[in-house]
Write a protein that holds these residues in place. Structure first.
Motif, PDB file in Angstrom:
ATOM      1  N   THR A 143      33.685  29.364  49.349  1.00 30.80           N
ATOM      2  CA  THR A 143      32.885  28.586  48.410  1.00 30.80           C
ATOM      3  C   THR A 143      33.629  28.446  47.082  1.00 30.80           C
ATOM      4  OG1 THR A 143      31.752  30.499  47.465  1.00 30.80           O
ATOM      5  CG2 THR A 143      30.764  29.493  49.450  1.00 30.80           C
ATOM      6  N   ARG A 144      33.152  27.544  46.269  1.00 34.00           N
ATOM      7  CA  ARG A 144      33.766  27.393  44.935  1.00 34.00           C
ATOM      8  C   ARG A 144      33.612  28.682  44.144  1.00 34.00           C
ATOM      9  NH1 ARG A 144      31.179  21.600  43.719  1.00 34.00           N
ATOM     10  NH2 ARG A 144      29.474  22.763  44.610  1.00 34.00           N
ATOM     11  N   ALA A 145      32.463  29.319  44.252  1.00 32.61           N
ATOM     12  CA  ALA A 145      32.236  30.571  43.526  1.00 32.61           C
ATOM     13  C   ALA A 145      33.204  31.656  43.974  1.00 32.61           C
ATOM     14  CB  ALA A 145      30.794  31.034  43.723  1.00 32.61           C
ATOM     15  N   GLU A 146      33.460  31.737  45.275  1.00 32.33           N
ATOM     16  CA  GLU A 146      34.417  32.724  45.782  1.00 32.33           C
ATOM     17  C   GLU A 146      35.822  32.404  45.294  1.00 32.33           C
ATOM     18  OE1 GLU A 146      32.160  33.875  49.953  1.00 32.33           O
ATOM     19  OE2 GLU A 146      33.488  32.151  49.900  1.00 32.33           O
ATOM     20  N   ALA A 147      36.186  31.132  45.276  1.00 36.28           N
ATOM     21  CA  ALA A 147      37.511  30.740  44.796  1.00 36.28           C
ATOM     22  C   ALA A 147      37.669  31.086  43.319  1.00 36.28           C
ATOM     23  CB  ALA A 147      37.741  29.247  45.022  1.00 36.28           C
ATOM     24  N   VAL A 148      36.636  30.833  42.526  1.00 37.48           N
ATOM     25  CA  VAL A 148      36.689  31.163  41.101  1.00 37.48           C
ATOM     26  C   VAL A 148      36.819  32.669  40.908  1.00 37.48           C
ATOM     27  CG1 VAL A 148      35.329  31.181  38.965  1.00 37.48           C
ATOM     28  CG2 VAL A 148      35.505  29.089  40.306  1.00 37.48           C
ATOM     29  N   THR A 149      36.096  33.444  41.702  1.00 39.30           N
ATOM     30  CA  THR A 149      36.185  34.909  41.606  1.00 39.30           C
ATOM     31  C   THR A 149      37.595  35.387  41.893  1.00 39.30           C
ATOM     32  OG1 THR A 149      33.868  35.160  42.224  1.00 39.30           O
ATOM     33  CG2 THR A 149      35.281  37.077  42.531  1.00 39.30           C
ATOM     34  N   VAL A 150      38.226  34.845  42.924  1.00 39.88           N
ATOM     35  CA  VAL A 150      39.602  35.228  43.251  1.00 39.88           C
ATOM     36  C   VAL A 150      40.535  34.840  42.105  1.00 39.88           C
ATOM     37  CG1 VAL A 150      41.556  34.770  44.786  1.00 39.88           C
ATOM     38  CG2 VAL A 150      39.297  35.189  45.747  1.00 39.88           C
ATOM     39  N   LEU A 151      40.367  33.634  41.571  1.00 37.51           N
ATOM     40  CA  LEU A 151      41.226  33.198  40.467  1.00 37.51           C
ATOM     41  C   LEU A 151      41.030  34.065  39.222  1.00 37.51           C
ATOM     42  CD1 LEU A 151      40.954  29.331  40.872  1.00 37.51           C
ATOM     43  CD2 LEU A 151      42.931  30.790  41.385  1.00 37.51           C
ATOM     44  N   LEU A 152      39.794  34.416  38.911  1.00 31.49           N
ATOM     45  CA  LEU A 152      39.544  35.284  37.747  1.00 31.49           C
ATOM     46  C   LEU A 152      40.140  36.664  37.958  1.00 31.49           C
ATOM     47  CD1 LEU A 152      35.885  34.295  36.815  1.00 31.49           C
ATOM     48  CD2 LEU A 152      37.994  33.749  35.558  1.00 31.49           C
ATOM     49  N   ASN A 153      40.047  37.189  39.180  1.00 34.99           N
ATOM     50  CA  ASN A 153      40.667  38.481  39.479  1.00 34.99           C
ATOM     51  C   ASN A 153      42.173  38.389  39.359  1.00 34.99           C
ATOM     52  OD1 ASN A 153      38.196  39.688  39.927  1.00 34.99           O
ATOM     53  ND2 ASN A 153      38.268  39.399  42.131  1.00 34.99           N
ATOM     54  N   LEU A 154      42.736  37.270  39.784  1.00 37.00           N
ATOM     55  CA  LEU A 154      44.186  37.033  39.689  1.00 37.00           C
ATOM     56  C   LEU A 154      44.616  36.989  38.228  1.00 37.00           C
ATOM     57  CD1 LEU A 154      46.810  36.435  41.227  1.00 37.00           C
ATOM     58  CD2 LEU A 154      46.148  34.044  41.237  1.00 37.00           C
ATOM     59  N   ILE A 155      43.859  36.293  37.404  1.00 32.13           N
ATOM     60  CA  ILE A 155      44.159  36.218  35.970  1.00 32.13           C
ATOM     61  C   ILE A 155      44.044  37.605  35.342  1.00 32.13           C
ATOM     62  CG2 ILE A 155      43.322  35.318  33.760  1.00 32.13           C
ATOM     63  CD1 ILE A 155      42.587  32.731  35.339  1.00 32.13           C
ATOM     64  N   GLY A 156      43.026  38.356  35.749  1.00 35.35           N
ATOM     65  CA  GLY A 156      42.848  39.721  35.243  1.00 35.35           C
ATOM     66  C   GLY A 156      44.021  40.618  35.603  1.00 35.35           C
ATOM     67  N   GLN A 157      44.558  40.454  36.819  1.00 34.88           N
ATOM     68  CA  GLN A 157      45.731  41.223  37.234  1.00 34.88           C
ATOM     69  C   GLN A 157      46.938  40.862  36.373  1.00 34.88           C
ATOM     70  OE1 GLN A 157      46.317  43.575  39.648  1.00 34.88           O
ATOM     71  NE2 GLN A 157      44.164  43.697  40.160  1.00 34.88           N
ATOM     72  N   ALA A 158      47.102  39.565  36.109  1.00 34.25           N
ATOM     73  CA  ALA A 158      48.243  39.112  35.298  1.00 34.25           C
ATOM     74  C   ALA A 158      48.137  39.630  33.864  1.00 34.25           C
ATOM     75  CB  ALA A 158      48.328  37.593  35.328  1.00 34.25           C
ATOM     76  N   ALA A 159      46.933  39.704  33.353  1.00 35.50           N
ATOM     77  CA  ALA A 159      46.719  40.163  31.979  1.00 35.50           C
ATOM     78  C   ALA A 159      47.045  41.649  31.830  1.00 35.50           C
ATOM     79  CB  ALA A 159      45.283  39.893  31.546  1.00 35.50           C
ATOM     80  N   LYS A 160      46.899  42.414  32.901  1.00 34.51           N
ATOM     81  CA  LYS A 160      47.187  43.858  32.855  1.00 34.51           C
ATOM     82  C   LYS A 160      48.670  44.148  32.787  1.00 34.51           C
ATOM     83  CE  LYS A 160      43.098  45.237  35.455  1.00 34.51           C
ATOM     84  NZ  LYS A 160      42.619  45.858  36.694  1.00 34.51           N
ATOM     85  N   LYS A 161      49.473  43.183  33.187  1.00 35.92           N
ATOM     86  CA  LYS A 161      50.940  43.414  33.238  1.00 35.92           C
ATOM     87  C   LYS A 161      51.583  43.162  31.928  1.00 35.92           C
ATOM     88  CE  LYS A 161      51.361  42.646  38.096  1.00 35.92           C
ATOM     89  NZ  LYS A 161      52.005  41.970  39.172  1.00 35.92           N
TER      90      LYS A 161
END
Length: 77
Positions: free
Chosen positions: A59-77
């Motif tokens: 779903t779009r909501a699931e895709a957004v969740t994955v993208l936000l988690n991906l951005i969160g991972q990038a921000a930690k680095k």
């Protein structure tokens, strides 16, 4: 989708990896390494009852969740 994300991140993919999802047997062998990799990274938790639902549509909501988690991972680095 899992394979595209794992490949984009340059994740090493284990052949026939265990994903830990209840419906692991339904995940195609070629995708298991990618599913395992994105789960270990915390990018996906699957759907209810610890299912990945490999034949379902994201779903779009699931895709957004994955993208936000991906951005969160990038921000930690």
């Amino acid at each position: 989708m899992a394979a595209m994300i794992a490949n984009a991140l340059g994740q090493p993919l284990e052949a026939n990896a265990e994903t830990g999802f209840a419906d692991d047997k339904d995940i195609p062998a070629w995708a298991k390494g990618a599913v395992s990799a994105i789960r270990k990274l915390g990018l996906t938790e699957g759907k209810g009852a610890n299912r990945f639902d490999p034949s379902g549509k994201m779903t779009r909501a699931e895709a957004v969740t994955v993208l936000l988690n991906l951005i969160g991972q990038a921000a930690k680095k």
